[in-house]
Design an enzyme around this catalytic site. Sequence first.
Site, short mmCIF file in Angstrom:
data_model
loop_
_atom_site.label_atom_id
_atom_site.label_comp_id
_atom_site.label_asym_id
_atom_site.label_seq_id
_atom_site.Cartn_x
_atom_site.Cartn_y
_atom_site.Cartn_z
N ASP A 7 0.84 -1.20 0.00
CA ASP A 7 0.00 0.00 0.00
C ASP A 7 0.87 1.25 0.00
OD1 ASP A 7 -2.31 -1.51 0.16
OD2 ASP A 7 -2.75 -1.03 2.25
N ARG B 109 -1.43 -0.65 -8.41
CA ARG B 109 -2.81 -0.29 -8.09
C ARG B 109 -2.87 1.24 -8.13
NH1 ARG B 109 -3.93 -0.88 -2.09
NH2 ARG B 109 -4.44 -3.05 -2.46
C1 LIG Z 1 -8.87 -1.31 -3.08
C2 LIG Z 1 -8.44 0.03 -2.57
C3 LIG Z 1 -7.16 0.18 -2.07
C4 LIG Z 1 -6.73 1.44 -1.63
N1 LIG Z 1 -5.43 1.59 -1.21
C5 LIG Z 1 -5.00 2.83 -0.89
C6 LIG Z 1 -3.62 3.07 -0.61
O1 LIG Z 1 -2.77 2.16 -0.65
N2 LIG Z 1 -3.25 4.33 -0.29
C7 LIG Z 1 -4.14 5.38 -0.25
O2 LIG Z 1 -3.75 6.52 0.01
N3 LIG Z 1 -5.46 5.17 -0.51
C8 LIG Z 1 -5.90 3.94 -0.83
N4 LIG Z 1 -7.22 3.76 -1.13
C9 LIG Z 1 -8.20 4.84 -0.87
C10 LIG Z 1 -8.31 5.79 -2.03
O3 LIG Z 1 -7.12 6.52 -2.16
C11 LIG Z 1 -9.49 6.75 -1.85
O4 LIG Z 1 -9.34 7.47 -0.68
C12 LIG Z 1 -10.84 6.08 -1.82
O5 LIG Z 1 -10.90 4.99 -2.68
C13 LIG Z 1 -11.92 7.08 -2.25
O6 LIG Z 1 -11.70 7.49 -3.57
P1 LIG Z 1 -12.65 7.05 -4.78
O7 LIG Z 1 -11.77 6.70 -5.93
O8 LIG Z 1 -13.56 6.00 -4.36
O9 LIG Z 1 -13.38 8.39 -5.23
P2 LIG Z 1 -14.07 9.58 -4.46
O10 LIG Z 1 -13.99 10.74 -5.39
O11 LIG Z 1 -13.58 9.74 -3.06
O12 LIG Z 1 -15.56 9.08 -4.37
C14 LIG Z 1 -16.38 8.87 -5.50
C15 LIG Z 1 -17.70 8.27 -5.08
O13 LIG Z 1 -17.48 6.97 -4.52
C16 LIG Z 1 -18.34 6.75 -3.42
N5 LIG Z 1 -17.52 6.60 -2.17
C17 LIG Z 1 -16.21 6.85 -2.04
N6 LIG Z 1 -15.78 6.59 -0.79
C18 LIG Z 1 -16.84 6.18 -0.11
C19 LIG Z 1 -17.07 5.79 1.24
N7 LIG Z 1 -16.08 5.75 2.12
N8 LIG Z 1 -18.31 5.42 1.59
C20 LIG Z 1 -19.33 5.43 0.69
N9 LIG Z 1 -19.18 5.81 -0.59
C21 LIG Z 1 -17.97 6.19 -0.99
C22 LIG Z 1 -19.25 7.93 -3.35
O14 LIG Z 1 -20.37 7.66 -4.13
C23 LIG Z 1 -18.41 9.01 -3.98
O15 LIG Z 1 -19.20 10.07 -4.51
C24 LIG Z 1 -7.64 2.53 -1.65
C25 LIG Z 1 -8.93 2.39 -2.17
C26 LIG Z 1 -9.33 1.16 -2.66
C27 LIG Z 1 -10.68 1.05 -3.27
#
Ligand SMILES: Cc1cc2nc3c(=O)[nH]c(=O)nc-3n(C[C@H](O)[C@H](O)[C@H](O)COP(=O)(O)OP(=O)(O)OC[C@H]3O[C@@H](n4cnc5c(N)ncnc54)[C@H](O)[C@@H]3O)c2cc1C
Length: 306
Positions: free
Chosen positions: A131, A183
């Site tokens: 990560d 990723r």
């Molecule tokens: C498999 C995976 C691994 C990850 N690993 C890392 C990592 O190693 N390092 C790191 O910094 N981050 C990591 N993240 C977190 C990532 O960086 C984001 O903070 C997170 O995924 C929210 O971004 P988004 O792309 O979903 O879009 P956003 O613009 O945040 O959200 C878009 C839409 O998705 C939905 N959504 C998003 N989050 C939520 C929530 N918590 N609850 C309900 N609905 C939601 C909503 O409908 C929102 O409008 C990871 C995420 C995933 C999915």
Amino acid sequence: MLSRSALIYLSRHEGLKEFAAHFRLFKKLTTRFVAGETIDEAVAAIKELNAEGCTASFDHLNESVASPAEAEAEVKEYLEILARIDETGIKSNVSIKLTQFGLELDPELAYKNARVIVADAARRGNFVRVDMEASSVTQLTIDIFKRLRAEFGLNDVGIVLQSYLRRTYDDAQELLKLPARIRICKGAYNEPPEVAFPDKKDTDANYIRVMQLLLSSGVYHGIATHDPKMIDATIEFANREGIGKDAFEFQMLYGVRRDLQRQLAKDGYNMRVYVPYGKHWYPYFMRRLAERPANVWFVLKNLLKG
Ligand SMILES: Cc1cc2nc3c(=O)[nH]c(=O)nc-3n(C[C@H](O)[C@H](O)[C@H](O)COP(=O)(O)OP(=O)(O)OC[C@H]3O[C@@H](n4cnc5c(N)ncnc54)[C@H](O)[C@@H]3O)c2cc1C
């Protein structure tokens, strides 16, 4: 209303967990995003996901350990997870955080600890995802990943990049030369404007640029997002370029957009769900609230009701 940065700030103050944990309902709410406190609970959650056509990635929650002994306990936990994956036959790989293995105590210790996990996963034909954490450790994380990748194969170990960082497109180009499995996610930490785009529009535009670079590389990558706009852009690009559904995977977090997870799996896409478990759920849980302020209201409403 609590802002994203306030929630991320609160996520670093474990003391609040003690307070929050007094509310029985709070614990119930956390189980929406955290699969439980034990490996058994996580295995049960992954079995359900597998039955819905999704694979998983195990994450033992514990960031920024305070001593080498604590880091060693994390290594033991991950060795146990890898053994349990084999014993139970569940479809899952593992995700690790280098601060969990002592990165902030001594980078060499974190490398050695991570190496033990990657060696065991490679022996078992499994895969370790490193990560990405706050920007203070981005370079250290990439450096350690490169050392691991120099020793182990493309399908043994991979890394994460965050599209909110200005440096990420260049990092992706560099890492693809190895090559490496990446990723791409948007990024979940509070970062200053010098290193990260302050405007969400730029983070999203960069996400799409990096996604296209990754998909065009011929290497199997993870497209981690819940954002329908990013997902549609990925599907559209793959269709346009004749890139098959099996050439990449979508990834989402446990409990977030479960409807979309099932739908993509049903549509024939590879769908991996990141499954966190463990006693140290508090910072992870708070970052999830920070991502979607509506979740804060959901929690507060239920706490008041409870
Ligand atoms: C498999 C995976 C691994 C990850 N690993 C890392 C990592 O190693 N390092 C790191 O910094 N981050 C990591 N993240 C977190 C990532 O960086 C984001 O903070 C997170 O995924 C929210 O971004 P988004 O792309 O979903 O879009 P956003 O613009 O945040 O959200 C878009 C839409 O998705 C939905 N959504 C998003 N989050 C939520 C929530 N918590 N609850 C309900 N609905 C939601 C909503 O409908 C929102 O409008 C990871 C995420 C995933 C999915």
